[in-house]
Write a protein that holds these residues in place. Structure first.
Motif, mmCIF file in Angstrom:
data_model
loop_
_atom_site.group_PDB
_atom_site.id
_atom_site.type_symbol
_atom_site.label_atom_id
_atom_site.label_comp_id
_atom_site.label_asym_id
_atom_site.label_seq_id
_atom_site.Cartn_x
_atom_site.Cartn_y
_atom_site.Cartn_z
ATOM 1 N N LEU A 80 0.831 -1.205 0.000
ATOM 2 C CA LEU A 80 0.000 0.000 0.000
ATOM 3 C C LEU A 80 0.864 1.252 0.000
ATOM 4 O O LEU A 80 0.581 2.211 -0.735
ATOM 5 C CB LEU A 80 -0.942 -0.003 1.200
ATOM 6 C CG LEU A 80 -1.859 1.214 1.327
ATOM 7 C CD1 LEU A 80 -2.740 1.371 0.088
ATOM 8 C CD2 LEU A 80 -2.691 1.108 2.587
ATOM 9 N N ASN A 81 1.933 1.253 0.766
ATOM 10 C CA ASN A 81 2.827 2.410 0.791
ATOM 11 C C ASN A 81 3.483 2.635 -0.568
ATOM 12 O O ASN A 81 3.624 3.780 -1.012
ATOM 13 C CB ASN A 81 3.888 2.240 1.875
ATOM 14 C CG ASN A 81 3.294 2.312 3.268
ATOM 15 O OD1 ASN A 81 2.218 2.854 3.476
ATOM 16 N ND2 ASN A 81 3.997 1.738 4.231
ATOM 17 N N GLN A 82 3.874 1.571 -1.250
ATOM 18 C CA GLN A 82 4.450 1.705 -2.591
ATOM 19 C C GLN A 82 3.436 2.304 -3.561
ATOM 20 O O GLN A 82 3.781 3.159 -4.375
ATOM 21 C CB GLN A 82 4.927 0.355 -3.115
ATOM 22 C CG GLN A 82 6.156 -0.150 -2.423
ATOM 23 C CD GLN A 82 6.517 -1.565 -2.854
ATOM 24 O OE1 GLN A 82 5.699 -2.300 -3.389
ATOM 25 N NE2 GLN A 82 7.750 -1.952 -2.596
ATOM 26 N N ASN A 84 0.875 4.222 -2.803
ATOM 27 C CA ASN A 84 0.640 5.623 -2.436
ATOM 28 C C ASN A 84 1.803 6.529 -2.829
ATOM 29 O O ASN A 84 1.602 7.693 -3.165
ATOM 30 C CB ASN A 84 0.355 5.736 -0.941
ATOM 31 C CG ASN A 84 -1.001 5.179 -0.581
ATOM 32 O OD1 ASN A 84 -1.907 5.098 -1.410
ATOM 33 N ND2 ASN A 84 -1.151 4.783 0.672
ATOM 34 N N GLN A 85 3.020 6.006 -2.803
ATOM 35 C CA GLN A 85 4.190 6.805 -3.170
ATOM 36 C C GLN A 85 4.345 6.953 -4.678
ATOM 37 O O GLN A 85 4.950 7.906 -5.145
ATOM 38 C CB GLN A 85 5.451 6.192 -2.574
ATOM 39 C CG GLN A 85 5.519 6.335 -1.071
ATOM 40 C CD GLN A 85 6.678 5.559 -0.453
ATOM 41 O OE1 GLN A 85 7.452 4.908 -1.143
ATOM 42 N NE2 GLN A 85 6.776 5.614 0.867
ATOM 43 N N ASN A 86 3.822 5.998 -5.447
ATOM 44 C CA ASN A 86 3.952 6.013 -6.906
ATOM 45 C C ASN A 86 2.619 5.690 -7.571
ATOM 46 O O ASN A 86 2.500 4.705 -8.294
ATOM 47 C CB ASN A 86 5.001 4.983 -7.340
ATOM 48 C CG ASN A 86 6.347 5.258 -6.741
ATOM 49 O OD1 ASN A 86 6.992 6.239 -7.075
ATOM 50 N ND2 ASN A 86 6.771 4.406 -5.822
ATOM 51 N N PRO A 87 1.604 6.520 -7.367
ATOM 52 C CA PRO A 87 0.273 6.183 -7.888
ATOM 53 C C PRO A 87 0.223 6.049 -9.407
ATOM 54 O O PRO A 87 -0.592 5.289 -9.935
ATOM 55 C CB PRO A 87 -0.609 7.331 -7.398
ATOM 56 C CG PRO A 87 0.330 8.444 -7.074
ATOM 57 C CD PRO A 87 1.623 7.803 -6.686
ATOM 58 N N GLU A 88 1.106 6.718 -10.099
ATOM 59 C CA GLU A 88 1.115 6.621 -11.565
ATOM 60 C C GLU A 88 1.478 5.214 -12.043
ATOM 61 O O GLU A 88 1.115 4.816 -13.148
ATOM 62 C CB GLU A 88 2.064 7.651 -12.179
ATOM 63 C CG GLU A 88 3.545 7.419 -11.927
ATOM 64 C CD GLU A 88 4.050 7.801 -10.523
ATOM 65 O OE1 GLU A 88 5.249 7.521 -10.263
ATOM 66 O OE2 GLU A 88 3.297 8.366 -9.724
#
Length: 97
Positions: A80-82, A84-88
């Motif tokens: 989830l953190n990944q 959120n950090q790279n939504p694209e």
């Protein structure tokens, strides 16, 4: 899955993603896959999840008894953190009906 513990870990990891992104079709389909694995392969029912600042706690019914396990939040929330950090990199592509 190699073990019930692995299946619970994977299920909880994708559940956290799906809970945060309920419109994410890939997360929904993956969670449904792990729901099936837990039910069909391991005969797990009545899963309940709680968490505190450090851990996720899972209570579930397996082999005629209630069992419990726990996982560190940092391990469960890494996907989830990944996202959120790279939504694209994790765009939702809804299925066409």
């Amino acid at each position: 899955m190699k073990s019930l513990h692995d299946a619970l870990y994977n299920w909880l990891t994708i559940k956290t993603v799906y809970d945060a992104r309920p419109d994410d079709t890939a997360a929904k389909e993956t969670k449904e896959l792990f729901d099936g694995i837990l039910a069909d392969e391991y005969h797990v029912t009545n899963i309940e999840v709680t968490k505190d600042d450090m851990m996720y706690y899972i209570s579930y019914h397996h082999e005629d008894e209630t069992k419990k396990t726990r996982f560190p939040r940092e391990y469960i929330e890494v996907t989830l953190n990944q996202i959120n950090q790279n939504p694209e990199r994790y765009q939702n592509y809804p299925t066409e009906e």
